[in-house]
Motif scaffolding. Structure first.
Motif, PDB file in Angstrom:
ATOM      1  N   THR A  44       0.841  -1.193   0.000  1.00  0.00           N
ATOM      2  CA  THR A  44       0.000   0.000   0.000  1.00  0.00           C
ATOM      3  C   THR A  44       0.880   1.250   0.000  1.00  0.00           C
ATOM      4  O   THR A  44       2.038   1.202   0.419  1.00  0.00           O
ATOM      5  N   PRO A  45       0.364   2.388  -0.459  1.00  0.00           N
ATOM      6  CA  PRO A  45       1.200   3.590  -0.579  1.00  0.00           C
ATOM      7  C   PRO A  45       1.661   4.134   0.768  1.00  0.00           C
ATOM      8  O   PRO A  45       0.965   4.000   1.784  1.00  0.00           O
ATOM      9  N   LEU A  46       2.831   4.739   0.750  1.00  0.00           N
ATOM     10  CA  LEU A  46       3.317   5.550   1.869  1.00  0.00           C
ATOM     11  C   LEU A  46       3.447   6.967   1.316  1.00  0.00           C
ATOM     12  O   LEU A  46       4.430   7.293   0.648  1.00  0.00           O
ATOM     13  N   ALA A  47       2.434   7.776   1.572  1.00  0.00           N
ATOM     14  CA  ALA A  47       2.361   9.110   0.974  1.00  0.00           C
ATOM     15  C   ALA A  47       3.085  10.120   1.852  1.00  0.00           C
ATOM     16  O   ALA A  47       2.836  10.194   3.063  1.00  0.00           O
ATOM     17  N   GLU A  48       3.967  10.912   1.249  1.00  0.00           N
ATOM     18  CA  GLU A  48       4.615  11.998   1.986  1.00  0.00           C
ATOM     19  C   GLU A  48       3.784  13.263   1.831  1.00  0.00           C
ATOM     20  O   GLU A  48       3.383  13.623   0.721  1.00  0.00           O
ATOM     21  N   LEU A  49       3.541  13.947   2.955  1.00  0.00           N
ATOM     22  CA  LEU A  49       2.690  15.135   2.973  1.00  0.00           C
ATOM     23  C   LEU A  49       3.474  16.317   3.560  1.00  0.00           C
ATOM     24  O   LEU A  49       3.422  16.576   4.765  1.00  0.00           O
ATOM     25  N   PRO A  50       4.216  17.052   2.725  1.00  0.00           N
ATOM     26  CA  PRO A  50       5.039  18.165   3.220  1.00  0.00           C
ATOM     27  C   PRO A  50       4.229  19.257   3.922  1.00  0.00           C
ATOM     28  O   PRO A  50       4.711  19.846   4.906  1.00  0.00           O
ATOM     29  N   LEU A  51       3.023  19.549   3.440  1.00  0.00           N
ATOM     30  CA  LEU A  51       2.217  20.582   4.093  1.00  0.00           C
ATOM     31  C   LEU A  51       1.869  20.184   5.524  1.00  0.00           C
ATOM     32  O   LEU A  51       1.860  21.020   6.437  1.00  0.00           O
ATOM     33  N   LEU A  52       1.596  18.900   5.732  1.00  0.00           N
ATOM     34  CA  LEU A  52       1.288  18.419   7.073  1.00  0.00           C
ATOM     35  C   LEU A  52       2.518  18.495   7.973  1.00  0.00           C
ATOM     36  O   LEU A  52       2.409  18.814   9.164  1.00  0.00           O
ATOM     37  N   ALA A  53       3.684  18.221   7.413  1.00  0.00           N
ATOM     38  CA  ALA A  53       4.914  18.356   8.199  1.00  0.00           C
ATOM     39  C   ALA A  53       5.087  19.777   8.693  1.00  0.00           C
ATOM     40  O   ALA A  53       5.455  20.006   9.860  1.00  0.00           O
ATOM     41  N   GLY A  54       4.815  20.753   7.833  1.00  0.00           N
ATOM     42  CA  GLY A  54       4.898  22.140   8.260  1.00  0.00           C
ATOM     43  C   GLY A  54       3.905  22.469   9.354  1.00  0.00           C
ATOM     44  O   GLY A  54       4.234  23.179  10.317  1.00  0.00           O
ATOM     45  N   GLU A  55       2.698  21.953   9.240  1.00  0.00           N
ATOM     46  CA  GLU A  55       1.677  22.200  10.262  1.00  0.00           C
ATOM     47  C   GLU A  55       2.060  21.597  11.610  1.00  0.00           C
ATOM     48  O   GLU A  55       1.756  22.159  12.673  1.00  0.00           O
ATOM     49  N   LEU A  56       2.722  20.452  11.581  1.00  0.00           N
ATOM     50  CA  LEU A  56       3.066  19.748  12.823  1.00  0.00           C
ATOM     51  C   LEU A  56       4.435  20.131  13.368  1.00  0.00           C
ATOM     52  O   LEU A  56       4.818  19.682  14.455  1.00  0.00           O
ATOM     53  N   GLY A  57       5.218  20.904  12.616  1.00  0.00           N
ATOM     54  CA  GLY A  57       6.519  21.352  13.103  1.00  0.00           C
ATOM     55  C   GLY A  57       7.578  20.278  13.091  1.00  0.00           C
ATOM     56  O   GLY A  57       8.447  20.244  13.963  1.00  0.00           O
ATOM     57  N   VAL A  58       7.521  19.389  12.087  1.00  0.00           N
ATOM     58  CA  VAL A  58       8.531  18.343  11.935  1.00  0.00           C
ATOM     59  C   VAL A  58       9.060  18.384  10.500  1.00  0.00           C
ATOM     60  O   VAL A  58       8.539  19.105   9.643  1.00  0.00           O
ATOM     61  N   ALA A  59      10.111  17.591  10.239  1.00  0.00           N
ATOM     62  CA  ALA A  59      10.751  17.646   8.920  1.00  0.00           C
ATOM     63  C   ALA A  59       9.927  16.953   7.840  1.00  0.00           C
ATOM     64  O   ALA A  59       9.749  17.486   6.738  1.00  0.00           O
ATOM     65  N   ARG A  60       9.433  15.745   8.135  1.00  0.00           N
ATOM     66  CA  ARG A  60       8.716  14.963   7.135  1.00  0.00           C
ATOM     67  C   ARG A  60       7.584  14.187   7.797  1.00  0.00           C
ATOM     68  O   ARG A  60       7.752  13.667   8.913  1.00  0.00           O
ATOM     69  N   VAL A  61       6.465  14.095   7.109  1.00  0.00           N
ATOM     70  CA  VAL A  61       5.331  13.284   7.553  1.00  0.00           C
ATOM     71  C   VAL A  61       4.951  12.333   6.428  1.00  0.00           C
ATOM     72  O   VAL A  61       4.759  12.759   5.275  1.00  0.00           O
ATOM     73  N   PHE A  62       4.843  11.055   6.763  1.00  0.00           N
ATOM     74  CA  PHE A  62       4.400  10.025   5.828  1.00  0.00           C
ATOM     75  C   PHE A  62       3.124   9.395   6.372  1.00  0.00           C
ATOM     76  O   PHE A  62       3.002   9.165   7.584  1.00  0.00           O
ATOM     77  N   VAL A  63       2.189   9.091   5.484  1.00  0.00           N
ATOM     78  CA  VAL A  63       0.948   8.420   5.868  1.00  0.00           C
ATOM     79  C   VAL A  63       0.870   7.082   5.138  1.00  0.00           C
ATOM     80  O   VAL A  63       0.888   7.038   3.898  1.00  0.00           O
ATOM     81  N   LYS A  64       0.809   6.010   5.895  1.00  0.00           N
ATOM     82  CA  LYS A  64       0.624   4.674   5.321  1.00  0.00           C
ATOM     83  C   LYS A  64      -0.853   4.504   5.021  1.00  0.00           C
ATOM     84  O   LYS A  64      -1.690   4.424   5.925  1.00  0.00           O
TER      85      LYS A  64
END
Length: 377
Positions: A44-64
């Motif tokens: 299944t995809p592991l989607a990277e969401l840069p906008l969400l990373a900015g909202e959460l104050g971290v470098a990278r966010v991935f959603v499985k």
């Protein structure tokens, strides 16, 4: 974004410093090979969401994104397929009956449909007990897999009890994704099945240039079987930086959150929640030691939190139901409001962190969309 009321309420939260130092044995290595042999298997995809990373104050966010797993709209097919494979192999090896067996289970929706799908594909029978609060269309989706469906006028735990009683009939086997003393082998196989999801994440993070792995993994929790698999995966590594592991439950059914401060599993009376697949009142007996010792923190969220998170994921191109979006909702709750800085520090999050959120189901796992048997997600 979360509503203002959730920002200022007292957050249902529990933390356990030192969990990242706990270690356990790894999952079997042959599970992934089994899944890879199935005709419909694909990671299944592991989607990277840069906008969400900015909202959460971290470098990278991935959603499985588990919105389409083996033709069904949730991750549960991984555990059900491996467990049914092991059950039928054991029966063949022991010479137990050449005829079909009835696979019996209780479900809030996704697990029962996965068991029913496996039964239909393999020429077996299925009998699925569905508790109150599960939408009739979800029960209809299970029946469309040619399963016998029994509606229960009670909560999930009552449906489990009735399923266990029904499985005592001849040529019947209980395929339950929660365990209790005396019933632990088959739930253990279901947990093993979920290890494929974690193995895929490792490979996908490496391909995305994040081979060091996540700094935090957030996982929705019902009875804790998926969380057990996640803890097993990340706490069985002999070396390397261990991620923080965050469990997320509905406030109406936060049995793990209630249990952790006590150091022992407790059963609670659950309420009504749109996160139907997480509406469970008792932690699995085999999951509990892993949750107690391997989770860094647990949080409970409202239905409104989950709805806002699902909408945000949809805006970013990820289809998620309320249960799947719970991971994002939980992390948002932890990183906002009073005490957020302390919680962020406790979880080891900073602007360089990589976060993985497990979106365990798609909207089709909910009553708004119920594909029929044999259809893709």
């Amino acid at each position: 974004m979360p509503d203002n009321a959730s920002t200022f309420r007292t957050l249902p939260w529990s933390a356990r410093p030192g969990a990242r130092n706990w270690r356990c044995e790894p999952a079997p290595t042959d599970v992934r090979d089994f899944h890879a042999s199935l005709p419909d298997y694909a990671p299944t995809p592991l989607a990277e969401l840069p906008l969400l990373a900015g909202e959460l104050g971290v470098a990278r966010v991935f959603v499985k994104d588990e919105s389409c797993r083996l033709g069904l709209p949730a991750f549960k097919a991984l555990g059900a397929s491996w467990a049914v494979h092991r059950i039928l192999a054991d029966r063949a090896a022991s010479g137990e009956g050449a005829g079909p067996v009835t696979l019996v289970t209780a479900t809030d929706g996704n697990h029962g449909r996965a068991v029913a799908r496996m039964a239909r594909l393999l020429g077996q029978r299925a009998h699925v007990f569905v508790p109150q609060g599960v939408h009739p269309q979800a029960a209809s989706a299970i029946a469309a897999e040619q399963a016998q469906v029994t509606r229960v006028a009670g909560p999930y735990d009552e449906a489990v009890r009735l399923a266990a009683e029904a499985s005592a009939a001849a040529d019947s086997v209980l395929v339950q994704d929660t365990a209790w003393p005396g019933y632990e082998r088959i739930p253990g196989w279901i947990v093993e099945g979920y290890s494929t999801l974690c193995a895929e994440i490792d490979e996908q993070l490496t391909a995305a240039g994040a081979a060091a792995g996540p700094g935090l993994v957030a996982v929705p929790v019902g009875v804790g079987s998926l969380a057990q698999a996640v803890v097993t995966h990340y706490r069985s590594r002999p070396s390397g930086r261990a991620p923080a592991l965050l469990s997320v439950e509905p406030e109406a059914a936060a049995c793990v959150l209630e249990s952790l401060p006590l150091g022992a599993p407790v059963s609670i009376t659950t309420g009504v929640t749109t996160m139907a697949g997480l509406n469970c009142g008792t932690p699995s007996s085999i999951a509990w030691p892993y949750l107690r010792d391997g989770l860094d923190a647990a949080v409970a969220i409202t239905d409104s939190d989950a709805a806002h998170a699902a909408a945000r994921l949809a805006d970013l191109g990820v289809s998620s139901g309320p249960c799947g979006a719970a991971a994002l909702a939980g992390l948002r709750a932890v990183l906002t409001g009073v005490g957020a800085d302390e919680r962020r520090t406790m979880l080891g999050l900073d602007p360089s962190s990589v976060v993985v959120l497990l979106s365990t189901e798609g909207p089709a796992a909910n009553p708004h969309s119920t594909p029929g048997p044999g259809t893709s997600c």
